[in-house]
Design an enzyme around this catalytic site. Structure first.
Site, PDB file in Angstrom:
ATOM      1  CD  GLU A 172      -2.943  -1.151   2.271  1.00 43.24           C
ATOM      2  OE1 GLU A 172      -3.122  -0.114   2.952  1.00 43.24           O
ATOM      3  OE2 GLU A 172      -3.466  -2.238   2.551  1.00 43.24           O
ATOM      4  CB  SER A 249       2.614 -22.490  -5.265  1.00 43.08           C
ATOM      5  OG  SER A 249       3.535 -22.058  -4.294  1.00 43.08           O
ATOM      6  CG  ASP A 321      -5.674  -6.692   0.937  1.00 36.54           C
ATOM      7  OD1 ASP A 321      -4.785  -6.916   1.782  1.00 36.54           O
ATOM      8  OD2 ASP A 321      -6.058  -5.539   0.644  1.00 36.54           O
ATOM      9  CB  VAL A 323      -1.936  -7.210   5.212  1.00 36.75           C
ATOM     10  CG1 VAL A 323      -1.045  -6.213   5.956  1.00 36.75           C
ATOM     11  CG2 VAL A 323      -1.608  -8.632   5.626  1.00 36.75           C
ATOM     12  CG  ASP A 324      -6.475  -3.179   4.841  1.00 34.60           C
ATOM     13  OD1 ASP A 324      -6.115  -3.299   3.656  1.00 34.60           O
ATOM     14  OD2 ASP A 324      -7.622  -3.471   5.238  1.00 34.60           O
ATOM     15  CG  ASP A 501      -2.946  -4.986  -1.047  1.00 31.51           C
ATOM     16  OD1 ASP A 501      -2.292  -6.011  -1.299  1.00 31.51           O
ATOM     17  OD2 ASP A 501      -2.909  -4.409   0.067  1.00 31.51           O
TER      18      ASP A 501
END
Length: 793
Positions: A172, A249, A321, A323-324, A501
């Site tokens: 981000e 993968s 996603d 994670v932020d 993201d």
């Protein structure tokens, strides 16, 4: 008051949790013809005691450096050049939280970690008795000794290499810097349109692992954004200080109706990268309620790629996603406070002492907010950026869910465990009755309205997550799809899922998984050998060709340039595969040289002017070269996916400068032919590119040494395939499995330089697409026994 915590203190506390009040027991370790240990014991502690003992014999130096890599203690043994690495690593986890999770485990679960650590320590005791023959040479060369292990160390190997690798990807801040550079060049709206083309939040045309008939969710009603896409102080040159560590993968699973002999087949190729020693370790675990074989990264406590008596499993990176980044506004009067829910509150703060060999020890400050660890401080802008991760504080829940999933007998119980996995990893299933299944793992947050997950948001409480999305809505899953096969190469899991993201990775119409899907759908039934052969065909296939060769045909076939028509004839006659069959160090096909040069020319022609200062981050073609191998295999880069969208008329913004797709493609082919003529000066049909070789790095994926520099191995040619490959054929009467885990099972080098018998005996096997059997049943293990030892604990 600042509290000083040292890693040594935590390890002492962790060591104190080991239960020593046990009755004498025995563990039997049988090694097979490739050095794989099969461990037999009467309880969980004993099984993992044998596991720890065995892997310490084979991989002690790799384990030691993995432990230090994941806990930020590298500088203690390798010196001050690793100090910054240690500082960055320590920001990614909370030692007290990990220890608290261990302390809360039931004894049977704790036995996994304590037994493993006790087994490692038992082998360390043997080394100390006979260091002249048993001490791994790498410790001697670097002049330090291995330390005892604890349950905490065992857990941190998984947490540091799985949670903090695959579950921690986030770009981000980089996205915001790219957008800022584009806005300087084009203005706000054009910059947003360009970024949306490169990294769309949602795409409706991307191929999915689950057929739409089996699973789909409604597309989002609105993609309106309230995200902080304008973030002060983020410049390309300081945000992109470290390289992106990628990982990919593939996996395909075939059901009973597509197999000649019925049953099911699961084939996995996890692309972690290529390393010496091997990234994975093979093991068999045989005890009460546990009967498992296969291989697993870094000797995790669970077998990640394997089977038990009735089911088999595998995995790939899911990419979705979880994670932020939250931007915490710091108090101008006190930079250790941030604004949250209308008040300034204290950042959590600890000081850790980092030991430095040949240097002074350093006290390092680590901060956290309510959202997670602070990964970047901008004092000028008075902003601290916190990384909010859906799995933070529950790392062991995922580890144990993956462990339990290997012990269960059927889909229903397996899916229960899969639902507990908090990180974004795809999970695959096949059983002896011919059932096949898939679950897209991860705990996905319900974001606040207007949260554009591609950019940081305010951390003042107004954009906090609203809970977890339901499994039915957020986690695509299926048992026995209508296609009777499942294929994944890190592509979109199911229709309606939001995109990742990452600036370097997106889901769109152009996706390499289409090669696997075409191979599997193009044949009515497969034998096991035919299923394995797909690994080879996909390893050499040019995964870009299907998207560009038809466009080249249209553009060049009517050209008045004879050289372009000749180049096109060569390309259209090509089998879309790049090999070195005569082993002369050059790809066999002239088309490989022409097409790869064309891709580079097209990328530059279309993107360089529009992206300007951001172009270097999208300039790579994705192909390996003779000088630069890929990190984890070839994938279609985000920039090229954007070009496909533009050439096929689906882009909202014109990146073709008003030209037609035909004109742009013809011009890029002309550029490529001109470049090749200038560089090679020969007939197009005689062009040959030097082969890209495949080094097996002596540094782990974090860049930390895990072997001596003289242990580097180089395979003749890079193949776009797994770090390891395994195939498990599931039938009611018997399970038959194969694997290849290069370079070999053992990494032991004795003090006099003698390498272990299984140091590299799978290296040539790998690049020749051969495989070895994975023994499972007791009579098989006994028939292929090369050694046996019984331990008393």
């Amino acid at each position: 008051m600042k509290k000083i915590i040292t890693i040594a203190t935590l390890l002492v506390l962790a060591a104190c949790t080991v239960n020593t009040a046990r009755n004498p027991n025995y563990v039997r370790i049988v090694r097979d013809d490739y050095g794989t240990p099969h461990i037999y014991a009467d309880d969980t502690f004993g099984l993992y005691y044998g596991y720890g003992y065995s892997i310490a014999q084979d991989r002690l130096f790799q384990m030691e450096m993995s432990r230090r890599s994941t806990q930020g203690t590298v500088a203690e043994v390798l010196g001050p050049e690793h100090l910054d690495y240690d500082k960055n690593t320590r920001a990614l986890f909370d030692p007290a939280s990990i220890q608290r999770q261990l302390n809360e485990l039931k004894q049977n679960d704790l036995d996994v970690f304590e037994g493993y650590a006790a087994g490692v320590n038992s082998w360390l005791n043997e080394i100390y008795k006979s260091p002249d023959t048993l001490m791994p040479k790498q410790f001697i060369d670097l002049d330090f000794s291995p330390a005892d292990w604890t349950a905490y160390d065992v857990a941190m190997i998984f947490i540091g290499t799985m949670n903090n690798r695959y579950g921690d990807y986030n770009t981000e801040l980089e996205n915001a810097a790219i957008l800022a550079a584009l806005e300087k060049q084009h203005g706000r709206q054009a910059a947003l349109d360009l970024f949306d083309l490169l990294n769309p939040r949602f795409t409706d045309n991307a191929p999915t692992t689950i057929p739409r008939a089996d699973w789909s969710r409604r597309a989002p009603d609105s993609l309106a954004s309230a995200g902080m896409s304008e973030v002060p102080g983020l410049e390309l040159e300081n945000v992109f200080a470290a390289p992106v560590t990628s990982g990919f993968s593939n996996c395909y699973v075939i059901g009973r109706d597509k197999l000649v002999d019925g049953g099911s087949i699961l084939i996995n190729g996890p692309q972690f990268g290529w390393f010496s020693p091997s990234y994975v370790y093979s093991v068999g675990m045989h005890g009460p309620g546990i009967d498992v074989v296969g291989n697993t990264p870094f000797g995790y406590p669970m077998v990640m790629f394997g089977h038990n008596k009735t089911i088999s499993w595998g995995s790939t990176w899911g990419a979705s996603d979880i994670v932020d980044i939250f931007a915490e506004q710091l108090n101008p009067a006190n930079p250790e406070q941030y604004l949250y829910d209308g008040d300034y509150v204290d950042l959590e703060h600890r000081v850790e002492r980092i030991k430095v060999r040949n240097g002074e020890d350093v006290d390092h400050e680590v901060y956290r907010s309510v959202h997670g660890p602070i990964i970047r401080l901008d004092h000028d802008a008075r902003v601290a950026y916190a990384k909010h991760r859906s799995w933070d504080g529950g790392e062991l829940d995922t580890l144990l869910a993956w462990l339990y999933a290997t012990w269960v007998p059927d889909w229903e119980q397996w899916k229960v465990e899969a639902e507990k996995s908090a990180i974004n990893v795809n999970m695959y299933f096949a059983d002896v009755d011919g059932n096949i299944g898939y679950f897209h793992g991860g705990q996905f947050p319900q974001r606040a309205a207007g949260h554009d997950n591609r950019f940081p948001v305010k951390g003042d409480g107004t954009m906090d997550w609203q809970g977890r999305q339901s499994v039915q809505l957020a986690n695509p899953h299926v048992l026995n799809p209508v296609s009777d096969f499942l294929a994944n190469w890190n592509n979109k899991p199911g229709h309606g899922v939001m995109n990742p993201d990452f600036f370097f990775y997106s889901w769109s119409a152009a996706d390499r998984v289409e090669f696997l899907q075409q191979e599997l759908s193009g044949k009515d039934k497969f034998t096991a050998d035919e299923a394995w052969a797909v690994i080879k065909s996909s390893s050499y296939a040019d995964i870009y060709a299907r998207y560009f060769l038809p466009l080249i045909e249209v553009a060049a076939s009517s050209s008045d340039n004879a050289r372009l028509r000749e180049a096109n004839d060569i390309l259209q006659a090509w089998n879309r595969s790049s090999r070195d069959g005569d082993a002369d160090g050059f790809y066999d096909e002239a088309a490989t040289a022409i097409f790869r040069t064309f891709i580079g020319a097209l990328n530059e022609r279309v993107l360089s002017d529009d992206l300007g200062a951001a172009y270097p981050y999208f300039a790579a073609s994705g192909y390996p070269t003779a000088d630069v191998p890929t990190g984890a295999g070839t994938n279609i880069p985000a920039g090229l996916k954007a070009i496909v969208e533009a050439l096929e008329g689906r882009a909202k913004i014109d990146i073709l400068n008003g030209e037609s797709a035909n004109d742009v493609v013809e011009a890029a082919l002309r550029d490529a032919v001109r470049q090749l003529t200038e560089e090679k000066g020969q007939a197009l049909a005689e062009l040959r590119l030097p082969v890209a070789k495949r080094p097996f790095s002596t540094r782990n994926f974090l860049g930390i040494p895990q072997a001596g520099e003289d242990e580097l191995m180089v395979a003749p040619m890079e193949q776009n395939r797994g770090t390891e490959n395994n195939m498990i054929v599931m039938q009611r009467d018997a399970i038959v499995a194969w694997e290849v885990t290069p370079p070999g099972q053992s990494a032991f080098i004795s003090p006099d330089g003698t390498k272990g018998a299984h140091y590299d005996d799978q290296f040539e096997m790998y690049y020749r697409f051969d495989r070895k059997r994975v023994w499972f049943y007791a009579d098989e293990v006994e028939a292929n026994k090369q050694s046996e030892v019984t331990l008393h604990y």
